[in-house]
Design a protein around this motif. Structure first.
Motif, PDB file in Angstrom:
ATOM      1  N   GLU A   1       1.455   3.485  -3.536  1.00 25.62           N
ATOM      2  CA  GLU A   1       0.622   4.608  -3.990  1.00 25.62           C
ATOM      3  C   GLU A   1       1.038   5.929  -3.344  1.00 25.62           C
ATOM      4  O   GLU A   1       0.701   6.998  -3.851  1.00 25.62           O
ATOM      5  CB  GLU A   1      -0.850   4.325  -3.671  1.00 25.62           C
ATOM      6  CG  GLU A   1      -1.409   3.117  -4.395  1.00 25.62           C
ATOM      7  CD  GLU A   1      -2.797   2.753  -3.925  1.00 25.62           C
ATOM      8  OE1 GLU A   1      -3.714   2.757  -4.758  1.00 25.62           O
ATOM      9  OE2 GLU A   1      -2.965   2.473  -2.727  1.00 25.62           O
ATOM     10  N   MET A   2       1.756   5.853  -2.215  1.00 25.97           N
ATOM     11  CA  MET A   2       2.167   7.065  -1.503  1.00 25.97           C
ATOM     12  C   MET A   2       3.527   7.594  -1.972  1.00 25.97           C
ATOM     13  O   MET A   2       3.946   8.669  -1.551  1.00 25.97           O
ATOM     14  CB  MET A   2       2.234   6.778   0.010  1.00 25.97           C
ATOM     15  CG  MET A   2       0.897   6.421   0.622  1.00 25.97           C
ATOM     16  SD  MET A   2      -0.261   7.804   0.554  1.00 25.97           S
ATOM     17  CE  MET A   2      -1.636   7.054  -0.283  1.00 25.97           C
TER      18      MET A   2
ATOM     19  N   CYS B   1       0.822  -1.220   0.000  1.00 25.72           N
ATOM     20  CA  CYS B   1       0.000   0.000   0.000  1.00 25.72           C
ATOM     21  C   CYS B   1       0.854   1.267   0.000  1.00 25.72           C
ATOM     22  O   CYS B   1       0.368   2.348  -0.355  1.00 25.72           O
ATOM     23  CB  CYS B   1      -0.944   0.004   1.203  1.00 25.72           C
ATOM     24  SG  CYS B   1      -2.291  -1.187   1.039  1.00 25.72           S
ATOM     25  N   HIS B   2       2.126   1.144   0.397  1.00 20.49           N
ATOM     26  CA  HIS B   2       3.003   2.322   0.396  1.00 20.49           C
ATOM     27  C   HIS B   2       3.366   2.751  -1.027  1.00 20.49           C
ATOM     28  O   HIS B   2       3.838   3.876  -1.224  1.00 20.49           O
ATOM     29  CB  HIS B   2       4.291   2.027   1.182  1.00 20.49           C
ATOM     30  CG  HIS B   2       4.090   1.976   2.665  1.00 20.49           C
ATOM     31  ND1 HIS B   2       3.888   3.096   3.437  1.00 20.49           N
ATOM     32  CD2 HIS B   2       4.045   0.931   3.523  1.00 20.49           C
ATOM     33  CE1 HIS B   2       3.736   2.748   4.702  1.00 20.49           C
ATOM     34  NE2 HIS B   2       3.822   1.442   4.780  1.00 20.49           N
TER      35      HIS B   2
END
Length: 514
Positions: free
Chosen positions: A479-480, A476-477
């Motif tokens: 996308e950041m 999920c990191h």
């Protein structure tokens, strides 16, 4: 919107509508899954609908609604807290009547002489010698836990849940398991849905373990007096630690034995048993005629039930020693896997492959994957995954279900997680991405995510299993990251940024039952 139910934010319409709410300068996202695609939305506030809203679905339905008042939206999920004023232990769901049977315990002060008399061994007739205890000691009170099963019904308006009925346990009797079971009545040849409760008498180590199996029918919820009625009760040797229904029969874990019973309408009659070396069964799971059994120290056993010949037979087991906390089946199409969580905060996925030489002609379960959760997983819940957008052509209508199941799990530290199957191509792509992100993403507190997720054996001999799980908390990191970094990492692993985002979206959509 400025004020919908006292909250501010914005509503995103379209194929996957969602609420974006602002709390303490933080955005909380809550998907709305109940009505499918939404074409239009606006705020409505008048006498009949206080701080509500209107939306139009893609099917042309117009709905006037209000947000439920009892929920707290400043969380990952909307949360509704219910005061029980006691300790909950286990809950099950009766979908037919929308009821939740719940095992609870609460402390009760009792005088010492009452406690001693209840712990005397009735079988051998042992009487406790009270001569060396003074009268003051005998009158002193001690705290013991009393157990009961409460039948709860959710309030439709979102208010506090109501306790419709209570089933008290006897003195020194602990309720260990509660389950809704479907049994075939051999007299009437009809299926009956009953509430099954397994208990154990906790009377100290000098007293032989005993337990009771209780069966109840749940009637109409509008009449509390007749809601719960006992139809069967029997005392057995050993604690009744788990119950499950297997093709119309009742499977009971009584001490070290697994006994299968048929239901006549008034009696439970044993038809088969399994007496291999489990010490204490902590969980039972059923798929078709297959049984997964988790033992407190002896890992897992994989059994099958054959109606012809009425026999429970052991297919395979894990030969390692493992302190099980919970077990469940993981289904991916025609592939059946066995998931177990342990005392060292790991979970392992096994599979049954009798034709593989390493399985010792099918006697041994083989490891498919292993992973360190970092918390004790006490319950797995198998839920059917939803179809992803890339699973079908753009012109095809969306199927309601897939033949894939994910496991939702809860832990003792209060967290909730999910294990979901992936297809081979997506897995390889995300695994390559994960290896890059280990170096690209700053580590929290300098802790390496790859070493943290390795199986923790606490010094015991353990043969490492295959690396077949990707860590979505790390993925999920991606996308950041800055756009340039995203494009660079995608190029390094031989794919595109849009392909990675599409895979992550499909996984999110497939598990959007969360």
């Amino acid at each position: 919107f400025k004020n919908v139910g006292g909250h501010q934010g914005f509503f995103l319409s379209g194929i996957r509508p969602a609420w974006f709410m602002v709390f303490r300068e933080r955005l909380r996202v809550h998907p709305q899954l109940c009505d499918g695609s939404i074409a239009a939305f606006t705020v409505l506030h008048n006498v009949n609908c206080n701080h509500g809203f209107i939306y139009v679905t893609s099917q042309g339905f117009l709905k006037i609604c209000q947000l439920p008042s009892g929920l707290t939206y400043d969380n990952y999920w909307p949360v509704h807290k219910m005061p029980l004023k006691c300790t909950p232990h286990q809950v099950t769901y009766f979908a037919e009547k929308n009821l939740y049977p719940l095992i609870v315990s609460y402390p009760v002060n009792k005088p010492l002489n009452q406690i001693l008399s209840s712990t005397a061994d009735q079988e051998s007739g042992n009487q406790i010698d009270n001569d060396n205890l003074s009268s003051d000691d005998m009158q002193r009170t001690y705290t013991v836990d009393e157990f009961e099963v409460r039948i709860l019904e959710p309030e439709k308006s979102g208010g506090p849940w109501q306790t419709k009925a209570t089933i008290p346990m006897q003195s020194s009797e602990n309720a260990l398991t509660v389950r809704m079971v479907t049994l075939l009545n051999t007299t009437t040849k009809e299926n009956e849905t009953l509430l099954a409760i397994g208990t154990a008498y906790v009377q100290g180590e000098d007293v032989a373990a005993r337990g009771r199996v209780l069966l109840y029918t749940l009637g109409r919820s509008d009449n509390p007096q007749n809601l719960v009625s006992e139809v069967y009760s029997k005392e057995l040797k050993g604690a009744i630690s788990a119950v499950a229904s297997l093709q119309g029969h009742l499977l009971i874990a009584a001490g070290p034995k697994i006994i299968l019973h048929k239901w006549t309408g008034t009696e439970l009659n044993g038809v088969a048993f399994f007496d291999a070396p489990p010490l204490h069964v902590v969980s039972l799971n059923i798929v078709k005629n297959f049984i997964l059994l988790g033992d407190v120290h002896k890992s897992i056993y994989f059994l099958s039930w054959k109606e012809q010949g009425a026999q429970l037979s052991l297919l395979a087991k894990d030969f390692g020693s493992l302190d099980c906390f919970s077990t469940e089946f993981l289904i991916d199409g025609s592939t059946l896997s066995l998931v177990v969580s342990d005392e060292q905060k790991n979970f392992q996925i096994f599979y049954y492959a009798p034709k593989v030489s390493e399985s010792w002609k099918g006697q041994k379960l083989l490891s498919r994957a292993e992973f360190h959760i970092g918390a004790h997983v006490t319950k797995f819940l198998r839920l059917q995954m939803l179809p992803a957008l890339s699973d079908r052509p753009s012109a095809a209508p969306a199927p309601d279900k897939t033949n894939r199941y994910a496991l939702l799990f809860g832990t003792l530290d209060g967290s909730i997680g999910c294990i979901a199957p992936l297809d081979e191509l997506t897995f390889r792509r995300l695994q390559s991405l994960q290896r890059k992100l280990v170096d690209a993403v700053p580590h929290v507190g300098g802790l390496n995510p790859r070493s943290f997720r390795q199986f923790q054996s606490n010094g015991k001999a353990h043969r490492p299993g295959p690396d077949n799980i990707v860590d979505c908390e790390l993925l999920c990191h991606y996308e950041m990251l800055q756009l340039e970094e995203q494009l660079e990492i995608a190029h390094q692993i031989g794919t595109t940024r849009s392909q990675i985002i599409s895979n992550l979206n499909d996984l999110s959509l497939g598990t959007s039952f969360l």
